[in-house]
Design a protein around this motif. Structure first.
Motif, short mmCIF file in Angstrom:
data_model
loop_
_atom_site.label_atom_id
_atom_site.label_comp_id
_atom_site.label_asym_id
_atom_site.label_seq_id
_atom_site.Cartn_x
_atom_site.Cartn_y
_atom_site.Cartn_z
N HIS A 186 0.87 -1.18 0.00
CA HIS A 186 0.00 0.00 0.00
C HIS A 186 0.90 1.22 0.00
O HIS A 186 1.51 1.57 1.02
N LEU A 187 1.03 1.87 -1.16
CA LEU A 187 1.96 2.98 -1.33
C LEU A 187 1.20 4.25 -1.66
O LEU A 187 0.64 4.39 -2.75
N GLY A 188 1.15 5.17 -0.72
CA GLY A 188 0.50 6.46 -0.91
C GLY A 188 1.25 7.49 -0.10
O GLY A 188 2.47 7.43 0.02
N ASN A 189 0.54 8.45 0.48
CA ASN A 189 1.20 9.37 1.40
C ASN A 189 1.68 8.62 2.63
O ASN A 189 2.77 8.84 3.14
N GLY A 190 0.86 7.69 3.10
CA GLY A 190 1.28 6.70 4.08
C GLY A 190 1.53 5.40 3.35
O GLY A 190 0.82 5.08 2.39
N CYS A 191 2.53 4.64 3.78
CA CYS A 191 2.91 3.43 3.05
C CYS A 191 3.10 2.27 4.01
O CYS A 191 3.64 2.45 5.11
N LEU A 214 8.27 1.81 5.85
CA LEU A 214 8.68 2.39 4.58
C LEU A 214 8.86 3.90 4.67
O LEU A 214 8.32 4.56 5.57
N VAL A 215 9.60 4.47 3.73
CA VAL A 215 9.67 5.93 3.57
C VAL A 215 8.29 6.39 3.09
O VAL A 215 7.70 5.80 2.18
N MET A 216 7.78 7.47 3.68
CA MET A 216 6.44 7.95 3.32
C MET A 216 6.49 9.42 2.94
O MET A 216 7.57 10.00 2.83
N GLY A 217 5.32 10.01 2.73
CA GLY A 217 5.27 11.41 2.30
C GLY A 217 5.96 12.34 3.27
O GLY A 217 6.80 13.16 2.88
N THR A 218 5.60 12.22 4.56
CA THR A 218 6.21 13.08 5.58
C THR A 218 6.77 12.29 6.76
O THR A 218 7.28 12.87 7.70
N GLY A 257 11.92 18.42 0.11
CA GLY A 257 11.08 19.60 0.23
C GLY A 257 9.63 19.41 -0.17
O GLY A 257 8.80 20.27 0.13
N VAL A 258 9.29 18.31 -0.84
CA VAL A 258 7.90 18.04 -1.22
C VAL A 258 7.56 16.61 -0.84
O VAL A 258 8.40 15.71 -0.92
N GLY A 259 6.31 16.39 -0.42
CA GLY A 259 5.92 15.07 0.06
C GLY A 259 5.08 14.27 -0.90
O GLY A 259 4.79 13.10 -0.65
N ASP A 260 4.66 14.87 -2.02
CA ASP A 260 3.85 14.19 -3.02
C ASP A 260 4.77 13.57 -4.06
O ASP A 260 5.59 14.27 -4.67
N MET A 261 4.65 12.25 -4.29
CA MET A 261 5.56 11.58 -5.21
C MET A 261 5.51 12.17 -6.62
O MET A 261 6.53 12.21 -7.33
N ARG A 262 4.36 12.65 -7.04
CA ARG A 262 4.29 13.27 -8.38
C ARG A 262 5.20 14.49 -8.46
O ARG A 262 5.90 14.70 -9.46
N GLU A 263 5.19 15.30 -7.41
CA GLU A 263 6.07 16.48 -7.38
C GLU A 263 7.53 16.06 -7.25
O GLU A 263 8.42 16.69 -7.85
N VAL A 264 7.78 15.02 -6.47
CA VAL A 264 9.16 14.51 -6.33
C VAL A 264 9.69 14.10 -7.70
O VAL A 264 10.81 14.47 -8.09
N GLN A 276 15.91 13.15 -6.77
CA GLN A 276 16.32 11.85 -7.31
C GLN A 276 16.66 10.88 -6.18
O GLN A 276 16.30 9.70 -6.23
N LEU A 277 17.34 11.38 -5.15
CA LEU A 277 17.66 10.53 -4.01
C LEU A 277 16.39 10.11 -3.27
O LEU A 277 16.25 8.94 -2.87
N ALA A 278 15.45 11.04 -3.09
CA ALA A 278 14.20 10.72 -2.39
C ALA A 278 13.44 9.61 -3.10
O ALA A 278 12.96 8.66 -2.47
#
Length: 379
Positions: A186-191, A214-218, A257-264, A276-278
């Motif tokens: 389950h991969l979203g803002n929370g994962c 997992l690494v998550m949005g925030t 600096g951003v938590g939304d994967m689309r913006e990342v 790129q690292l994120a």
């Protein structure tokens, strides 16, 4: 039967009404900014009154049951529960384990009871599906009295989503869920990731709180627990400051600096090395859990991607599945492409381990669980 599903947060209520004969959404919506300055919604009661008016305007006046999402049920709830005074008291007792979520969930329940008198209501817990984990998976290596007296252990979350997509996978594969071993992501803002053996959760990445894994949005996910002491000692941060840092200022947001994967990914495509690292760290952590859960399960029939990122980011799926041929994971790049609704299967033709994208529907799972509890009560 018409079932209203409520997901009450501290300043919002998400709602949907399902017609259970066809399991379709009849009406739904979101009310946010409850209690905020300038908002028309001073309280959850105001918000639920507006929801009732919306339902009436849509011609829905015969709600026969209400299902509530409740984040934390501790060890008390291994399945959904018909709400009564004892259930409410137990949810309240779980507030120390979920101080950000259970109070809001309780508000939604108590207001709904006042505004829908006589309508049966059911609590569906994020933690319930993972209550089948064995002690070897859910205990921490801490003094035993911390578990026996304070219930310090791993609980896991997103259980409603993991259970839903596991059932969907079984139906899609035309197999009995009790015969399948699955890894659900389950991969979203929370994962979170889950290892599911014969239909039962045997391990999951989130722990006592949703911060682990997992690494998550925030949220940072797995870290050295001694980091807390170091940060307090070296930076002067208070325990509350550290909690805020790890929950709301870390993860993807902390890295770039951003938590939304689309913006990342947009930033990464411009050459932003932090983004790129994120992105790489996010996929790397998921890959590690896939490998770990293959070791836990032994035989895996399918790896399932769900949630906003899992369903919509083909390149995250590609990064997670890359170089895992030793485990029987053979993604087909041509099949792993953006798609519409429905289930996507993207392994190579000869591969026996299935790679699936299955859209989650936690609200429908809550409605189904609510209906099942009512049927059990009648029988």
């Amino acid at each position: 039967m018409k079932i209203l599903v409520l997901n009450a947060g501290s300043s919002s209520i998400k709602y949907q009404v399902f017609g259970m004969e066809a399991q379709q959404v009849l009406v739904g919506g979101l009310i946010d900014r409850i209690g905020e300055a300038g908002s028309e919604m001073a309280s959850h009661q105001d918000a639920l009154a507006r929801i009732i008016r919306h339902l009436q305007a849509a011609g829905i006046t015969d709600i026969q049951a209400i299902g509530h999402r409740v984040v934390h049920g501790g060890e008390h709830f291994k399945q959904p529960a018909l709400i009564d005074a004892e259930v409410i008291a137990t949810i309240r007792a779980m507030i120390p384990l979920a101080p950000l979520h259970n109070p809001a969930n309780l508000q939604g329940i108590e207001v709904a009871q006042r505004l829908f008198p006589g309508v049966p209501q059911v609590a569906v817990f994020d933690t319930a599906f993972h209550q089948t984990m064995p002690p070897v998976a859910f205990r921490y290596a801490l003094p035993a009295e911390l578990y026996t007296e304070y219930r310090v252990r791993r609980y896991g979350f997103h259980g409603t989503s993991h259970h839903y997509v596991a059932q969907q996978a079984a139906a899609y594969l035309q197999r009995d869920l009790a015969d399948l071993n699955l890894i659900t992501l389950h991969l979203g803002n929370g994962c979170s990731a889950a290892a599911i053996a014969k239909g039962h959760s045997v391990d999951t990445s989130m722990g006592m709180t949703p911060l682990e894994g997992l690494v998550m949005g925030t949220r940072c996910g797995d870290i050295d627990p001694a980091l807390h002491f170091y940060l307090q000692r070296e930076t002067g941060l208070s325990p509350n400051d550290v909690e805020t840092l790890l929950n709301k200022k870390s993860g993807l947001k902390g890295l770039c600096g951003v938590g939304d994967m689309r913006e990342v990914q947009t930033l990464a495509d411009t050459g932003d090395t932090d983004a790129q690292l994120a992105e790489a760290m996010f996929a790397y952590r998921v890959k590690k859990y896939v490998g770990a859960y293959i070791a836990v399960l032994g035989r895996v029939d399918a790896v399932i991607f769900t949630g906003g990122i899992g369903e919509h980011s083909a390149r995250i799926r590609a990064q997670v599945c890359a170089n895992l041929q030793v485990f029987g994971i053979y993604p087909d790049p041509a099949k792993n492409a953006p798609h519409g609704t429905g289930i996507l299967e993207f392994q190579q033709e000869a591969a026996t381990l299935k790679l699936l994208v299955i859209p989650t529907n936690e609200e429908l799972e809550i409605a189904r669980s609510t209906e099942q509890q009512l049927l059990l009560r009648r029988n």
